[in-house]
Design a protein around this motif. Structure first.
Motif, short mmCIF file in Angstrom:
data_model
loop_
_atom_site.label_atom_id
_atom_site.label_comp_id
_atom_site.label_asym_id
_atom_site.label_seq_id
_atom_site.Cartn_x
_atom_site.Cartn_y
_atom_site.Cartn_z
N UNK A 54 0.82 -1.21 0.00
CA UNK A 54 0.00 0.00 0.00
C UNK A 54 0.86 1.26 0.00
N UNK A 55 2.14 1.14 0.33
CA UNK A 55 3.03 2.30 0.36
C UNK A 55 3.80 2.48 -0.95
N UNK A 56 3.60 1.62 -1.91
CA UNK A 56 4.35 1.70 -3.16
C UNK A 56 3.67 2.62 -4.16
N UNK A 57 4.45 3.12 -5.09
CA UNK A 57 3.93 3.97 -6.16
C UNK A 57 4.33 3.38 -7.51
N UNK A 58 3.65 3.82 -8.55
CA UNK A 58 3.92 3.30 -9.88
C UNK A 58 5.33 3.67 -10.34
N UNK A 59 5.85 2.87 -11.25
CA UNK A 59 7.16 3.13 -11.82
C UNK A 59 7.11 4.48 -12.54
N UNK A 60 8.13 5.33 -12.34
CA UNK A 60 8.08 6.68 -12.93
C UNK A 60 8.25 6.66 -14.44
N UNK A 61 7.88 7.75 -15.05
CA UNK A 61 8.05 7.92 -16.49
C UNK A 61 9.48 8.33 -16.81
N UNK A 62 9.93 7.97 -17.99
CA UNK A 62 11.25 8.36 -18.43
C UNK A 62 11.27 9.77 -18.99
N UNK A 63 12.47 10.32 -19.08
CA UNK A 63 12.67 11.66 -19.64
C UNK A 63 13.41 11.56 -20.97
N UNK A 64 14.58 10.94 -20.93
CA UNK A 64 15.41 10.77 -22.13
C UNK A 64 16.33 9.59 -21.90
N UNK A 65 16.57 8.83 -22.93
CA UNK A 65 17.40 7.63 -22.83
C UNK A 65 18.82 7.99 -22.37
#
Length: 336
Positions: A54-65
């Motif tokens: 319940x304390x976890x969050x989704x994997x973040x989005x990338x910005x640039x490779x």
């Protein structure tokens, strides 16, 4: 119990989540589930993870490779966590994991303080798993997540003024001066750490570096029993961060062992400077508790830092270390 299958399933679950939550709080679950599996409680891994999820969050989005060309620009940028993890996933898929680790360890080591030392701790757990069991895709991916988190949170410090030290790690930790500013979070306090005692600064042979690192882990773990009340959570890292480095040494070229010791010492000493209390309390060694009983208590308590300190205390393996683990349980609120 199928430890490999259970741990790999848990890691696959966790790799759908990000390395942090709520801005900069660390996702400790990969480290805690590895510790439980390593201590013979793989049967409890998924149940513990269900409580923590319940304390976890989704994997973040990338910005640039991130690439071999532009990585300098992304180093230390927490917005690039997904980019860095993707980079290391490609690296460990294309090359032997020890080769990747050996190349990046000296690049990342100066930033051991980043993420409140959690990234190097996560790497240490991942390396222990790879060294002790099957080299599976989830375990390689966990190393990539740990290295990527470290690169994103990479945080060096300015040159520290050397202070007179001592012959032993325990005595040197006792000489660490408390910083004057006793409020604020880890990054803010770290800015006020400007001088530390000399203990591991001189050149030495790899075997001596290993011996001293073992000594440091023991001293920092023992010290928690008498000083953990200064900050029950953050002072755990004075022991678990150098232990992560110790666990990684067997996978590294011997030439990197002395610099690894120096980084571990400065990290442990810096945490001590930031959070140590003004006065110590008496520690009573626990002669009537077995290691298995302490693990059971830690699992019942449930807090991730308690589990990780217990894991380190079992590496040390003596009465004062087990007392430190129990002290953490007394000081820390259990998982609800």
């Amino acid at each position: 119990m199928d430890v490999t299958g259970t741990l790999d399933e848990a890691l696959e679950r966790l790799h759908r989540s990000g390395p942090e939550r709520l801005g900069r709080l660390t996702n400790h679950a990969p480290m805690a589930v590895e510790a439980l599996a390593a201590r013979g409680r793989a049967d409890a891994v998924h149940g513990w993870l269900d409580r923590y999820a319940r304390m976890l969050e989704e994997f973040p989005s990338g910005v640039e490779r991130v690439t071999a060309v532009n990585w300098h620009e992304a180093l230390g940028d927490p917005r690039r966590a997904a980019d860095w993890i993707g980079f290391f996933e490609r690296e460990v898929a294309e090359r032997p994991w020890r080769e990747v680790l050996g190349e990046w360890w000296p690049r990342l080591l100066p930033g051991i303080y980043g993420g409140s030392t959690h990234p190097v701790i996560r790497v240490g757990h991942a390396v222990r798993t790879l060294l002790s069991g099957a080299v599976t895709e989830p375990r390689l991916a966990e190393l990539a997540h740990g290295l990527g988190y470290w690169a994103a949170r990479h945080r060096p410090v300015a040159a520290l003024t050397p202070l007179p030290g001592a012959d032993s790690a325990a005595a040197a930790l006792g000489l660490v001066p408390r910083i004057a500013v006793q409020d604020g979070g880890f990054p803010a306090r770290l800015d006020h750490v400007r001088a530390l005692p000399v203990w591991a600064a001189t050149a030495m042979e790899p075997a001596e570096a290993h011996r001293r690192l073992v000594e440091l882990v023991r001293a920092a773990t023992h010290r928690y029993a008498t000083h953990g009340h200064g900050e029950e959570t953050m002072l755990v890292h004075a022991a678990t961060a150098p232990n992560a480095v110790l666990r990684t040494l067997p996978a590294l070229p011997h030439a990197l062992w002395p610099s690894s010791l120096r980084a571990a010492w400065t990290a442990s000493a810096a945490v001590t400077a930031m959070y140590a209390p003004a006065e110590a309390v008496r520690c009573v060694p626990l002669d009537d508790l077995t290691p298995d009983e302490v693990v059971e208590r830690a699992l019942s308590h449930g807090d991730e830092h308690v589990i990780k300190l217990t894991d380190t205390a079992l590496d040390v393996g003596d009465g004062p270390a087990l007392a430190a683990a129990v002290r953490a349980m007394e000081l820390t609120a259990p998982i609800g």
